[in-house]
Design a protein around this motif. Structure first.
Motif, PDB file in Angstrom:
ATOM      1  N   VAL A   1      -2.702  15.670   5.705  1.00 23.60           N
ATOM      2  CA  VAL A   1      -2.408  13.939   6.069  1.00 23.60           C
ATOM      3  C   VAL A   1      -3.542  13.762   4.151  1.00 23.60           C
ATOM      4  O   VAL A   1      -4.737  13.649   4.709  1.00 23.60           O
ATOM      5  N   ALA A   2      -3.120  13.174   3.206  1.00 21.98           N
ATOM      6  CA  ALA A   2      -3.872  12.355   2.086  1.00 21.98           C
ATOM      7  C   ALA A   2      -3.590  10.985   3.242  1.00 21.98           C
ATOM      8  O   ALA A   2      -2.694  10.048   2.601  1.00 21.98           O
ATOM      9  N   HIS A   3      -4.888  10.425   3.457  1.00 20.81           N
ATOM     10  CA  HIS A   3      -4.409   8.840   3.897  1.00 20.81           C
ATOM     11  C   HIS A   3      -6.269   7.629   3.572  1.00 20.81           C
ATOM     12  O   HIS A   3      -6.984   8.900   3.156  1.00 20.81           O
ATOM     13  N   LYS A   4      -6.159   7.087   4.271  1.00 22.44           N
ATOM     14  CA  LYS A   4      -7.183   6.413   3.867  1.00 22.44           C
ATOM     15  C   LYS A   4      -7.462   5.396   5.528  1.00 22.44           C
ATOM     16  O   LYS A   4      -6.585   4.442   5.057  1.00 22.44           O
TER      17      LYS A   4
ATOM     18  N   ILE B   1       0.880  -1.528   0.149  1.00 23.78           N
ATOM     19  CA  ILE B   1      -0.453  -0.020  -0.318  1.00 23.78           C
ATOM     20  C   ILE B   1       0.706   1.398   0.425  1.00 23.78           C
ATOM     21  O   ILE B   1       0.560   1.858  -0.610  1.00 23.78           O
ATOM     22  N   ASN B   2       2.307   1.519   0.621  1.00 23.25           N
ATOM     23  CA  ASN B   2       2.840   2.439   0.648  1.00 23.25           C
ATOM     24  C   ASN B   2       3.426   2.298  -0.872  1.00 23.25           C
ATOM     25  O   ASN B   2       3.591   3.491  -1.335  1.00 23.25           O
ATOM     26  N   GLN B   3       4.208   1.452  -1.947  1.00 21.43           N
ATOM     27  CA  GLN B   3       4.496   1.563  -3.066  1.00 21.43           C
ATOM     28  C   GLN B   3       3.305   2.137  -3.832  1.00 21.43           C
ATOM     29  O   GLN B   3       3.542   3.267  -4.619  1.00 21.43           O
ATOM     30  N   ILE B   4       2.323   1.639  -3.445  1.00 29.57           N
ATOM     31  CA  ILE B   4       0.793   2.649  -4.064  1.00 29.57           C
ATOM     32  C   ILE B   4       0.098   3.693  -3.835  1.00 29.57           C
ATOM     33  O   ILE B   4       0.523   4.310  -4.723  1.00 29.57           O
ATOM     34  N   LEU B   5       1.152   3.711  -2.739  1.00 28.51           N
ATOM     35  CA  LEU B   5       0.884   6.114  -2.811  1.00 28.51           C
ATOM     36  C   LEU B   5       1.783   6.507  -3.206  1.00 28.51           C
ATOM     37  O   LEU B   5       1.799   7.505  -3.380  1.00 28.51           O
TER      38      LEU B   5
ATOM     39  N   ILE C   1       3.476   6.360   4.743  1.00 31.11           N
ATOM     40  CA  ILE C   1       3.046   5.883   5.960  1.00 31.11           C
ATOM     41  C   ILE C   1       2.422   4.651   5.576  1.00 31.11           C
ATOM     42  O   ILE C   1       0.866   5.678   6.009  1.00 31.11           O
ATOM     43  N   SER C   2       2.170   3.629   6.584  1.00 33.25           N
ATOM     44  CA  SER C   2       1.155   2.735   6.938  1.00 33.25           C
ATOM     45  C   SER C   2       1.193   2.145   8.423  1.00 33.25           C
ATOM     46  O   SER C   2       2.295   1.450   8.326  1.00 33.25           O
ATOM     47  N   VAL C   3       0.272   1.863   8.256  1.00 33.47           N
ATOM     48  CA  VAL C   3       0.227   1.096   9.902  1.00 33.47           C
ATOM     49  C   VAL C   3      -0.910   0.639  10.592  1.00 33.47           C
ATOM     50  O   VAL C   3      -2.105   0.606  10.042  1.00 33.47           O
ATOM     51  N   PHE C   4      -0.845  -1.074  10.558  1.00 33.49           N
ATOM     52  CA  PHE C   4      -1.847  -1.386  11.180  1.00 33.49           C
ATOM     53  C   PHE C   4      -1.926  -2.011  12.398  1.00 33.49           C
ATOM     54  O   PHE C   4      -0.618  -3.162  13.138  1.00 33.49           O
TER      55      PHE C   4
ATOM     56  N   ASP D   1      -4.277   2.698   9.156  1.00 37.24           N
ATOM     57  CA  ASP D   1      -4.426   4.295   8.316  1.00 37.24           C
ATOM     58  C   ASP D   1      -3.112   4.131   7.350  1.00 37.24           C
ATOM     59  O   ASP D   1      -1.926   3.188   7.590  1.00 37.24           O
ATOM     60  N   ALA D   2      -3.284   4.327   5.855  1.00 39.14           N
ATOM     61  CA  ALA D   2      -2.115   4.273   5.421  1.00 39.14           C
ATOM     62  C   ALA D   2      -2.573   5.905   4.539  1.00 39.14           C
ATOM     63  O   ALA D   2      -3.718   6.226   3.864  1.00 39.14           O
TER      64      ALA D   2
END
Length: 283
Positions: A228-231, A184-188, A253-256, A241-242
Motif C-alpha cells: 500500500v503506497a499511501h500518506k 488527491i486521487n487524481q494526483i495518485l 482510494i482516499s478516505v476522510f 488516508d490516500a
C-alpha cells in the motif's frame, strides 16, 4: 395507531437508505451495508477508483477538506519534478539549522544543529513518519508558490498549500491546507500513468509512499504482505488516508473522516472501507 406506526416505519426506512447515497459500481453492496451501520452524524467523504480512473465507489468526492499531512504528496511530486529537471539532486545535502525545527511528527527536530541531511532523507522522512521539520525545509527549498503552481498547472483547485507545517500564526489567520478525495486521487493516478509523470518519478514516489509507517488506517485490515503506497493525515478534527492498494487490480482510494469523537473510531472506519474496497474491487 397501526397506520401511524406503518408510516413512521416507512419514514425510517427512507432515512436509512438515503443517509449514505453512495455511487457503487458492479452492484457491490457490502460497502453500502457497512455505511448504513455508521452513526448518521458521521462526516465522511471518499473515492475509490481503478487504475484507469474508473470510479467504483464515492461519497462527497469533491468536498474540500483540510488536508493535514496528505498535502505532503504534492510536495513530494514537486520535489521529484525538480530532480527530473536537474535543478537539484536527491543526494545534495542540507545543513540543519535550529530555526528549521518544528514540533509535531518527526525525529529531525531532535537532531543536532549542523547535521547534514540529503534531500533523499528529507523526502523519505516527510513521508515515512510525516516529519514536519523535513517538510518545511522542502517547502522552503522549492518555494510555496512553486508547489501551488504545480497544482494549479494541472488543474487542481481544491488542493492548496497555504501554510507550512506547525505554523500556528498562519492558522490563527485562517490559512489552511486543503484537498479533496477527487483531487488527491487524481494526483495518485498520475503515479500509475506514464503519460502524466515520468516512469522514474512515478517509481520513486510509489517507493517512498510504500514506506509510510502509519498503518492504522487503509492498511490496517488488509493482508500484511499487500503493498500500500499511501500518506496519512491527522488533525484534531480530521483523519484521512490516500493511497494506492496494489492488489490483483490496483485501486486508488482516499478516505476522510471529520469531527470524530475518538480518533480510533475514525481509523476503524477508514480501515474498514479500505478492506471492503480491496475485497470488492481489488482482489
Amino acid at each position: 395507531m397501526k397506520k401511524s406506526f406503518s408510516s413512521f416505519a416507512r419514514y425510517l426506512l427512507v432515512v436509512c437508505v438515503c443517509q449514505w447515497p453512495v455511487s457503487l459500481a458492479n452492484g457491490q453492496g457490502a460497502l453500502q451495508e457497512y455505511l448504513e451501520t455508521l452513526a448518521p452524524e458521521t462526516e465522511l467523504s471518499f473515492l475509490i477508483q481503478s487504475a484507469d480512473g474508473t470510479r467504483l465507489a464515492e461519497y462527497h468526492p469533491d468536498k474540500q477538506i483540510p488536508s493535514a499531512s496528505i498535502i505532503k504528496i504534492p510536495i513530494l511530486l514537486t520535489l521529484l519534478e525538480a530532480v527530473e529537471k536537474d535543478e537539484l539532486s536527491l543526494d545534495d545535502r542540507y545543513r540543519l539549522r535550529s530555526q528549521d525545527k518544528v514540533g509535531g511528527a518527526g525525529a529531525l527536530q531532535f537532531q543536532a544543529d549542523g547535521s547534514l541531511l540529503t534531500y533523499r532523507t528529507l523526502a523519505s522522512e516527510m513521508i515515512r513518519i510525516s516529519d514536519n521539520t523535513a517538510t518545511n525545509i522542502l517547502i522552503d527549498k522549492l518555494g510555496m508558490e512553486r508547489i501551488q503552481d504545480w497544482l494549479k498547472g494541472r488543474g487542481f483547485t481544491a488542493t492548496q498549500l497555504n501554510r507550512k507545517m506547525m505554523d500556528f500564526a498562519a492558522i490563527e489567520q485562517g490559512k489552511q491546507n486543503y484537498t479533496s478525495p477527487g483531487e488527491i486521487n487524481q494526483i495518485l493516478l498520475m503515479l500509475l500513468d506514464s503519460k502524466s509523470v515520468s516512469a522514474e518519478t512515478a517509481a520513486s514516489a510509489r517507493q517512498l509512499l510504500a514506506a509510510c509507517e502509519d498503518r492504522q488506517t487503509l492498511p490496517a485490515r488488509l493482508p500484511q504482505q499487500l503493498e500500500v503506497a499511501h500518506k496519512t493525515g491527522t488533525l484534531d478534527y480530521v483523519r484521512g488516508d490516500a493511497g494506492i492498494i496494489f492488489g490483483k487490480q490496483p485501486l486508488v482510494i482516499s478516505v476522510f473522516v471529520e469531527h470524530f469523537q475518538e480518533i480510533e473510531e475514525a481509523e476503524k472506519i477508514i480501515a474498514e472501507i479500505g478492506r471492503l474496497a480491496y475485497e470488492s474491487y481489488g482482489n
